[in-house]
Design an enzyme around this catalytic site. Structure first.
Site, mmCIF file in Angstrom:
data_model
loop_
_atom_site.group_PDB
_atom_site.id
_atom_site.type_symbol
_atom_site.label_atom_id
_atom_site.label_comp_id
_atom_site.label_asym_id
_atom_site.label_seq_id
_atom_site.Cartn_x
_atom_site.Cartn_y
_atom_site.Cartn_z
ATOM 1 N N SER A 80 0.830 -1.202 0.000
ATOM 2 C CA SER A 80 0.000 0.000 0.000
ATOM 3 C C SER A 80 0.860 1.246 0.000
ATOM 4 O O SER A 80 2.022 1.214 0.391
ATOM 5 C CB SER A 80 -0.917 0.022 1.237
ATOM 6 O OG SER A 80 -1.795 -1.077 1.249
ATOM 7 N N SER A 125 -3.124 -3.851 -3.061
ATOM 8 C CA SER A 125 -2.526 -2.599 -2.606
ATOM 9 C C SER A 125 -3.608 -1.583 -2.255
ATOM 10 O O SER A 125 -4.572 -1.406 -2.981
ATOM 11 C CB SER A 125 -1.629 -2.026 -3.714
ATOM 12 O OG SER A 125 -0.811 -0.993 -3.225
ATOM 13 N N ASP A 136 -4.007 2.096 -2.104
ATOM 14 C CA ASP A 136 -3.347 3.330 -2.539
ATOM 15 C C ASP A 136 -4.344 4.481 -2.460
ATOM 16 O O ASP A 136 -5.261 4.589 -3.282
ATOM 17 C CB ASP A 136 -2.816 3.165 -3.965
ATOM 18 C CG ASP A 136 -1.858 1.983 -4.075
ATOM 19 O OD1 ASP A 136 -0.919 1.924 -3.271
ATOM 20 O OD2 ASP A 136 -2.072 1.120 -4.947
#
Length: 376
Positions: free
Chosen positions: A250, A288, A290
């Site tokens: 992340s 992830s 983000d």
């Protein structure tokens, strides 16, 4: 052991430590074309403060807290225009829906590890309610972002406590933002190397407004690393699906500007931060989280709870004047991510897992090969 040998050994240690304290620009790696602020940090935006609490204990606690304060006053009473953009949503960002709905934030921004989001959120509520002006407050939208540091850190132990969050806020400063293995970046991993906290800034030319854009990142993601266009991962033969390296992870990105813009154009800026991540080789993989949080600290647009008017009196930059802000966001995000890698150091943590820092000397050789080092 003679004195000369001891002195030589001490010099080697000193050089090793100082080399890891250098940032990309200290080596002649200049990312982008716009000028940086004085500190090349998010705190170049007037009034912005950053504080860390770093938790390193025993052989398995490698975590912490990073606090970002957009201004020094009571944020609940003087709210800040804001927007949040989700690049990839495998994460636990607290406070998103109200920011999306109302277009402002009312607390400091806290970054920490995944399983400490509830504790950090509760600490922000404590922080807000403890301010005398907020004695009648019955709802607090605490904004907390995270990345998962469970490879190096005993994340299930949930070692972040309310005190650590409050200390990070209390210790926040307008200068000397620490980078690398500090605060929320203590136990993170980026592109297979030690990640961490990184920051950078850009100042737009006076003819285009003279505004400042600052970015702070918490890097814990994967991809195919490149620095200023140089194919680092390819040269090092180190990238996802090669040598069983993972791409998941992340990245939390905080963008702050003093330009007078509303949440609509702040979201447009936030989207551009993902372009900065992409320029480093980040791929926003399936696993992830983000997220980009973007704020404007323009004094004329702060939302004063004491103002009884039924109308907002706001000054807003035209859409046609926002492009320099977009470019500044991309450049500062790219450099903040690279700075997080340059600042980080080797770390051993949970289950004796070890993550090495970016091999600086190898990186410099690669950059020279591609003529991407600015010679003095």
């Amino acid at each position: 052991m003679n004195f000369n040998y001891i002195l030589f050994f001490a010099v080697l240690i000193s050089q090793s430590i100082s080399s890891q304290e250098k940032r990309a620009r200290d080596y002649g790696i200049e990312i982008g074309v716009m000028k940086t602020g004085k500190q090349n940090a998010i705190t170049d935006v007037d009034g912005v403060k950053v504080g860390h609490t770093t938790l390193i204990d025993g052989d398995s606690i490698r975590t912490g807290v990073t606090a970002i304060l957009p201004h020094a006053k009571n944020i609940f009473q003087l709210k800040v225009p804001a927007a949040i953009y989700i690049g990839n949503g495998f994460g636990k960002l607290a406070g998103y829906s109200q920011v999306k709905e109302l277009g402002n934030i009312e607390t400091p921004i806290i970054l920490t590890n995944t399983l400490s989001v509830p504790k950090a959120s509760d600490a922000l509520i404590t922080y807000t309610l403890n301010q005398p002006e907020n004695r009648n407050v019955r709802s607090v939208n605490s904004v907390v972002g995270e990345t998962n540091d469970g490879y190096l850190n005993d994340i299930q132990g949930r070692h972040v406590k309310e005190k650590h969050v409050l200390d990070a806020i209390k210790n926040a400063s307008t200068s000397n933002v620490e980078e690398g293995n500090v605060g929320a970046g203590t136990g993170t991993v980026c592109f297979g190397f030690k990640g961490g906290i990184g920051t950078s800034s850009r100042v737009i030319p006076e003819a285009l407004g003279g505004y400042t854009v600052g970015v702070l990142v918490q890097t814990n993601f994967g991809g195919v690393l490149q620095i200023n266009g140089a194919p680092i991962a390819k040269e090092l033969n180190s990238y996802p699906y090669k040598n069983e390296m993972e791409a998941d992870g992340s990245c939390m990105i905080v963008v702050i500007t003093d330009a007078p813009i509303s949440s609509r154009n702040l979201e447009r800026m936030a989207k551009r931060a993902m372009l900065g991540l992409a320029k480093t080789g980040g791929i926003a993989s399936n696993g992830s989280g983000d997220y980009v949080i973007a704020l404007s600290t323009a004094k004329e647009n702060l939302i004063d709870s004491k103002n009884d008017s039924a109308f907002y009196q706001r000054k807003e930059l035209k859409n046609s004047k926002t492009t320099p802000l977009f470019m500044a966001t991309i450049e500062a995000t790219e450099e903040a991510i690279i700075n997080s890698l340059f600042a980080a150091k080797d770390m051993t943590g949970r289950n004796n897992h070890t993550i090495k820092a970016l091999p600086i000397l190898d990186i410099l050789d690669i950059m020279k090969k591609y003529n991407l080092i600015k010679e003095e």
